[in-house]
Design a protein around this motif. Structure first.
Motif, short mmCIF file in Angstrom:
data_model
loop_
_atom_site.label_atom_id
_atom_site.label_comp_id
_atom_site.label_asym_id
_atom_site.label_seq_id
_atom_site.Cartn_x
_atom_site.Cartn_y
_atom_site.Cartn_z
N ALA A 17 0.83 -1.20 0.00
CA ALA A 17 0.00 0.00 0.00
C ALA A 17 0.86 1.25 0.00
CB ALA A 17 -0.91 0.01 1.22
N LEU A 18 0.48 2.21 -0.82
CA LEU A 18 1.10 3.54 -0.86
C LEU A 18 0.07 4.52 -0.31
CD1 LEU A 18 3.17 5.71 -1.71
CD2 LEU A 18 2.28 5.51 -4.05
N ILE A 19 0.47 5.28 0.71
CA ILE A 19 -0.45 6.19 1.39
C ILE A 19 0.14 7.59 1.37
CG2 ILE A 19 -1.63 6.71 3.56
CD1 ILE A 19 -1.20 3.67 4.25
N THR A 20 -0.55 8.53 0.75
CA THR A 20 -0.07 9.91 0.73
C THR A 20 -0.52 10.63 2.01
OG1 THR A 20 -1.99 10.87 -0.42
CG2 THR A 20 -0.22 9.95 -1.78
N GLY A 21 0.27 11.59 2.43
CA GLY A 21 -0.03 12.26 3.70
C GLY A 21 -0.01 11.28 4.85
N GLY A 22 0.89 10.30 4.76
CA GLY A 22 0.87 9.18 5.70
C GLY A 22 1.69 9.35 6.96
N ALA A 23 2.30 10.51 7.16
CA ALA A 23 3.20 10.68 8.30
C ALA A 23 2.47 10.95 9.61
CB ALA A 23 4.19 11.82 8.02
N GLN A 24 1.18 11.30 9.52
CA GLN A 24 0.46 11.63 10.75
C GLN A 24 -1.04 11.49 10.52
OE1 GLN A 24 0.92 15.80 11.72
NE2 GLN A 24 0.82 16.41 9.57
N GLY A 25 -1.81 11.69 11.59
CA GLY A 25 -3.26 11.76 11.50
C GLY A 25 -3.92 10.53 10.90
N ILE A 26 -4.92 10.77 10.08
CA ILE A 26 -5.69 9.68 9.48
C ILE A 26 -4.81 8.81 8.59
CG2 ILE A 26 -7.53 9.17 7.81
CD1 ILE A 26 -9.09 11.53 9.01
N LEU A 61 2.24 -2.61 -6.50
CA LEU A 61 1.41 -1.59 -5.87
C LEU A 61 -0.03 -2.12 -5.97
CD1 LEU A 61 0.74 1.11 -4.58
CD2 LEU A 61 0.65 2.11 -6.87
N ASP A 62 -0.57 -2.53 -4.83
CA ASP A 62 -1.89 -3.15 -4.81
C ASP A 62 -2.97 -2.23 -4.24
OD1 ASP A 62 -0.82 -5.92 -5.51
OD2 ASP A 62 0.30 -5.45 -3.68
N ILE A 63 -2.55 -1.30 -3.40
CA ILE A 63 -3.48 -0.41 -2.72
C ILE A 63 -2.92 1.01 -2.75
CG2 ILE A 63 -4.66 0.12 -0.54
CD1 ILE A 63 -3.81 -2.94 0.17
N MET A 64 -3.74 1.95 -3.17
CA MET A 64 -3.35 3.37 -3.16
C MET A 64 -4.35 4.13 -2.30
SD MET A 64 -1.22 5.64 -4.46
CE MET A 64 -1.07 7.42 -4.55
N VAL A 65 -3.85 4.87 -1.33
CA VAL A 65 -4.72 5.71 -0.50
C VAL A 65 -4.32 7.17 -0.71
CG1 VAL A 65 -5.54 6.26 1.82
CG2 VAL A 65 -4.96 3.89 1.23
N ASN A 66 -5.21 7.93 -1.34
CA ASN A 66 -4.96 9.36 -1.57
C ASN A 66 -5.57 10.14 -0.41
OD1 ASN A 66 -3.63 9.41 -4.27
ND2 ASN A 66 -5.51 8.35 -4.86
N ASN A 67 -4.70 10.51 0.52
CA ASN A 67 -5.12 11.10 1.78
C ASN A 67 -4.57 12.49 2.04
OD1 ASN A 67 -5.83 10.96 4.85
ND2 ASN A 67 -3.61 11.19 4.82
N ALA A 68 -3.50 12.87 1.35
CA ALA A 68 -2.82 14.14 1.65
C ALA A 68 -3.77 15.32 1.54
CB ALA A 68 -1.63 14.33 0.70
N GLY A 69 -3.64 16.25 2.47
CA GLY A 69 -4.52 17.42 2.42
C GLY A 69 -4.04 18.56 3.30
N ILE A 70 -4.58 19.74 3.04
CA ILE A 70 -4.30 20.94 3.82
C ILE A 70 -5.60 21.71 3.98
CG2 ILE A 70 -1.90 21.14 3.02
CD1 ILE A 70 -2.89 23.38 1.13
#
Length: 242
Positions: free
Chosen positions: A7-16, A79-88
């Motif tokens: 899994a690749l997760i953007t904005g993955g360093a904290q929070g959700i 790459l099997d899972i992509m989570v587009n999470n990054a935000g401001i």
């Protein structure tokens, strides 16, 4: 449920994003955390109970996102899972909001999600499919005062995801959306008490959500439990605005 998957997760360093990474790791996935803060991403990756790496990624840059996908495949082979999470957020009423504040939020959320969905789908369609999970917000459903930029971007993510889901469904790639409500994170807990109380009054379950409760829905979408679902939107809101 995710053993052998990456899994690749953007904005993955904290929070959700980090909560999702933690649940995925506990369920056997290899993890790549992509974040604008590379040091934080690497530190977070080191805390996970699975093979994990942190990389720098500016989601507004297609080149950065493509590089993150390539790094994921190079490191773990897929790459099997992509989570587009990054935000401001750049909250302000329309009268006070600058054009730059509008552009920044739309660029990170909407364009960033498009970059991630596009890059992940391009890989997945050639390698047997996969699951893309895009993070929207209840703000994209109802619109909030002072968030014309954020609400527009989060509503756009729903439309983007439905269109993408139709394009790639026959190739085994699924695209689904999560719309969180009031979730306890560093960002929401920094709100003035009056704003917090107002939001709490709108929630039938009478409590804020925990990041892990969003992560559980992401796990559902990432796993085979949702194998016949694409183009759907799940509200994780405690019943707010149902």
């Amino acid at each position: 449920m995710l053993t052998g998957r990456t899994a690749l997760i953007t904005g993955g360093a904290q929070g959700i994003g980090l909560a999702i990474a933690t649940v995925f790791a506990e369920n056997g996935a290899n993890i790549v955390l992509a974040d604008l803060n590379e040091d934080a991403a690497r530190t977070a990756a080191g805390s996970l109970a699975a093979p994990a790496v942190g990389v720098r990624c500016d989601v507004t840059s297609a080149a950065d996102v493509n590089a993150a996908v390539a790094a994921t495949v190079d490191r773990f082979g897929s790459l099997d899972i992509m989570v587009n999470n990054a935000g401001i957020t750049r909250d302000a009423t329309m009268r006070k909001m600058t054009e730059d504040q509008f552009d920044q939020v739309v660029s990170v959320h909407l364009k960033g999600c498009w970059n991630g969905t596009r890059a992940a789908a391009a890989h997945m369609r050639e390698h047997g499919g996969g699951s893309i999970v895009n993070l929207s917000s209840i703000s994209g459903k109802v619109g909030f005062v002072g968030q014309s930029n954020y609400s527009a971007a989060k509503a756009g993510i729903v439309g983007l995801s439905k269109a993408a889901a139709k394009e790639v469904a026959h190739l085994g790639v699924r695209v689904n959306v999560i719309q969180p409500g009031l979730i306890r994170t560093a960002m929401t807990e920094a709100m003035p008490q009056k704003a917090w109380d107002q939001k709490m009054a709108e929630i039938p379950m009478q409590r804020a959500g925990d990041p892990s409760e969003v992560a559980s829905v992401a796990l559902f979408y990432a796993s085979d439990l949702s194998s016949y679902m694409t183009g759907t939107v799940s509200e994780v809101t405690g019943g707010r605005y149902m």
